[in-house]
Design an enzyme around this catalytic site. Structure first.
Site, mmCIF file in Angstrom:
data_model
loop_
_atom_site.group_PDB
_atom_site.id
_atom_site.type_symbol
_atom_site.label_atom_id
_atom_site.label_comp_id
_atom_site.label_asym_id
_atom_site.label_seq_id
_atom_site.Cartn_x
_atom_site.Cartn_y
_atom_site.Cartn_z
ATOM 1 N N LYS A 1 -3.866 -1.672 10.342
ATOM 2 C CA LYS A 1 -4.236 -1.830 8.935
ATOM 3 C C LYS A 1 -4.489 -3.278 8.534
ATOM 4 C CE LYS A 1 -3.229 2.441 7.293
ATOM 5 N NZ LYS A 1 -4.063 3.249 6.396
ATOM 6 N N ARG B 1 -7.572 4.025 13.402
ATOM 7 C CA ARG B 1 -6.677 5.170 13.573
ATOM 8 C C ARG B 1 -6.061 5.244 14.963
ATOM 9 N NH1 ARG B 1 -5.408 6.297 8.456
ATOM 10 N NH2 ARG B 1 -7.204 6.950 7.208
ATOM 11 N N HIS C 1 -3.723 14.096 0.729
ATOM 12 C CA HIS C 1 -3.947 13.208 1.868
ATOM 13 C C HIS C 1 -2.755 13.221 2.819
ATOM 14 C CE1 HIS C 1 -5.061 9.680 4.199
ATOM 15 N NE2 HIS C 1 -3.909 9.107 3.868
ATOM 16 N N GLU D 1 -9.575 12.726 7.567
ATOM 17 C CA GLU D 1 -9.484 14.041 6.937
ATOM 18 C C GLU D 1 -10.817 14.777 6.974
ATOM 19 O OE1 GLU D 1 -6.913 14.072 3.167
ATOM 20 O OE2 GLU D 1 -7.574 11.990 3.363
ATOM 21 N N THR E 1 -8.638 -5.590 4.247
ATOM 22 C CA THR E 1 -8.558 -4.716 3.077
ATOM 23 C C THR E 1 -9.558 -5.251 2.069
ATOM 24 O OG1 THR E 1 -6.207 -4.258 3.438
ATOM 25 C CG2 THR E 1 -7.091 -3.821 1.238
ATOM 26 N N ASP F 1 -8.952 0.330 2.169
ATOM 27 C CA ASP F 1 -7.957 -0.136 3.128
ATOM 28 C C ASP F 1 -8.386 0.339 4.521
ATOM 29 O OD1 ASP F 1 -5.599 -1.443 3.855
ATOM 30 O OD2 ASP F 1 -4.458 0.413 3.831
ATOM 31 N N ASP G 1 0.843 -1.186 0.000
ATOM 32 C CA ASP G 1 0.000 0.000 0.000
ATOM 33 C C ASP G 1 0.883 1.242 0.000
ATOM 34 O OD1 ASP G 1 -2.476 1.309 0.002
ATOM 35 O OD2 ASP G 1 -2.395 1.612 2.157
ATOM 36 N N GLU H 1 -9.216 3.936 -2.129
ATOM 37 C CA GLU H 1 -7.985 3.746 -2.887
ATOM 38 C C GLU H 1 -8.260 3.049 -4.215
ATOM 39 O OE1 GLU H 1 -4.695 2.203 -0.730
ATOM 40 O OE2 GLU H 1 -5.359 2.983 1.207
ATOM 41 N N GLN I 1 -3.366 2.614 15.008
ATOM 42 C CA GLN I 1 -2.313 3.075 14.103
ATOM 43 C C GLN I 1 -1.464 4.176 14.737
ATOM 44 O OE1 GLN I 1 -3.877 4.881 10.538
ATOM 45 N NE2 GLN I 1 -1.884 5.275 9.649
ATOM 46 N N GLU J 1 -10.392 4.058 3.810
ATOM 47 C CA GLU J 1 -9.460 4.717 2.908
ATOM 48 C C GLU J 1 -9.856 4.344 1.489
ATOM 49 O OE1 GLU J 1 -5.444 5.537 5.480
ATOM 50 O OE2 GLU J 1 -5.371 3.963 3.964
#
Length: 400
Positions: free
Chosen positions: A248, A232, A128, A355, A252, A228, A121, A196, A235, A194
């Site tokens: 993570k 948080r 971002h 975000e 996925t 993904d 990834d 992607e 993480q 996420e």
């Protein structure tokens, strides 16, 4: 009123003859038998059952229960099979033979379309990376000093890549807020998405032989959407100094459909202007445009929350592939690598809740369902579709 023919697609259908994505399906009559299929509108063409006159050479790869043999066959075979499938679906002379091989999409079960070898990834969106840097490192520079010199990435867990529709169980793990005296253990309180774009490797490469930018098309078979999922809080506590791990690796999600790379020829676009010259192995100024004009939409519980533009990505898929192998690492058939979260400059173009909420939340709740969709411009005003990625959040299991 007669039923509409599966060959007469509604205007603007993103899964017409210019798209033709590949997947793996089973039927209610034979649930244990997995077959290769191509999506056409709201139908799936059974490739394993194509009659002799319509079969391309190397038809044995179409009889496999996974896309991997087709991926490994290489670009000449990819081109031949795609041309044969398009002819079967567009030539009226073939309709009597093809019609019985078309299954309504709602009547089949879709499976993970390929066996994932490795999963990498990246972190390729400047918007971002800047936004996340400001949230996670408010007292430091938003972008690390290496960010505009190389595509930053991490190796993920191939064994937890799951097909769209698979529920996502909230992970347990260690969490420590800045104001906490010590870490605690329990369900993630800041579960995120996420949005992607993923790239599926077909032809492998040789150990110690880097893959050059101009060899991108020789190795990459197709494109898919990726979510993904990210915890948080887990993480943020674990990622210094080695980067993402348990925050993570729990899930996925990928689309059930892999759209061939060649379907995006009309959507190729130049990436954003670079701030300074790149090292020669990443310098794409003389290469074909490396960006893809994909328009992504993120929905949570049916409500659109964002429309991230993939054309804004700083690093291209070709540069990511080249950087991934420049140290001599080899590619394997079935490798999957993802772009990293796609975010644009606008408030409505951000690809994750971190975000969108500036790190404050709310994040995902149990029962929330997230759906990613996307399309790209095709020839003559057609739309090129990517299969959706959907996942519903389930509660965390009891802590050990």
């Amino acid at each position: 009123m007669s039923e509409q023919s599966p060959f007469d697609l509604p205007e603007g259908d993103p899964f017409g003859p210019h798209t033709l994505p590949y997947g793996v399906f089973s039927t209610a009559a034979e649930p244990a038998v997995r077959r290769l299929g191509v999506r056409h509108g709201r139908y799936v063409l059974d490739l394993s059952a194509l009659p002799e006159p319509l079969r391309p050479a190397h038809a044995e790869v179409l009889a496999a229960p996974t896309l991997n043999p087709l991926l490994a066959a290489g670009r000449p075979v990819w081109t031949e099979v795609r041309a044969a499938v398009r002819a079967a679906l567009t030539d009226p002379a073939h309709r009597p033979a093809v019609t019985p091989l078309l299954h309504p999409l709602d009547d089949v079960t879709l499976h993970l379309p390929f066996d994932v070898a490795d999963y990498v990834d990246f972190y390729a969106s400047e918007h971002h990376a800047t936004n996340v840097g400001k949230i996670f490192r408010p007292n430091d520079a938003a972008l690390p000093p290496n960010w505009k010199h190389l595509p930053i990435g991490y190796h993920g867990r191939a064994g937890t890549v799951v097909v769209s529709g698979t529920p996502v169980v909230r992970p347990n793990g260690q969490r420590k807020a800045p104001t906490d005296a010590a870490p605690t253990f329990g369900p993630s309180r800041r579960l995120d998405i996420e949005a992607e774009v993923g790239f599926v490797v077909g032809t492998p490469s040789t150990l110690h032989e880097p893959v050059a930018l101009e060899s991108f098309r020789d190795h990459v078979f197709g494109v898919c959407l990726v979510n993904d999922w990210s915890a948080r809080d887990i993480q943020a506590w674990e990622y210094v100094p080695l980067g993402p791990f348990l925050g993570k690796s729990f899930a996925t999600s990928v689309s059930a459909w892999i759209t061939p790379l060649d379907a995006f020829d009309d959507a190729r676009t130049a990436p954003p202007a670079r701030d300074f010259p790149l090292l020669p192995y990443l310098d794409d100024t003389a290469a074909e445009p490396g960006g893809i004009d994909l328009r992504i939409e993120v929905q949570i519980n049916g409500e659109t929350v964002s429309r991230p533009p993939f054309a804004s990505m700083y690093w291209t898929a070709a540069q990511q592939l080249t950087h991934m192998t420049v140290n001599g690492a080899s590619l394997r058939t079935g490798d999957l690598y993802a772009s990293g979260t796609v975010s644009g400059p606008g408030r409505d173009q951000l690809g994750c809740l971190l975000e969108l909420t500036e790190g404050k939340g709310p994040f995902l709740q149990d029962g929330d369902e997230v759906t990613l969709t996307a399309w790209a411009p095709g020839p003559g005003g057609a739309r090129i579709g990517l299969g959706e990625v959907t996942g519903r959040v389930l509660p965390a299991p009891a802590a050990p």
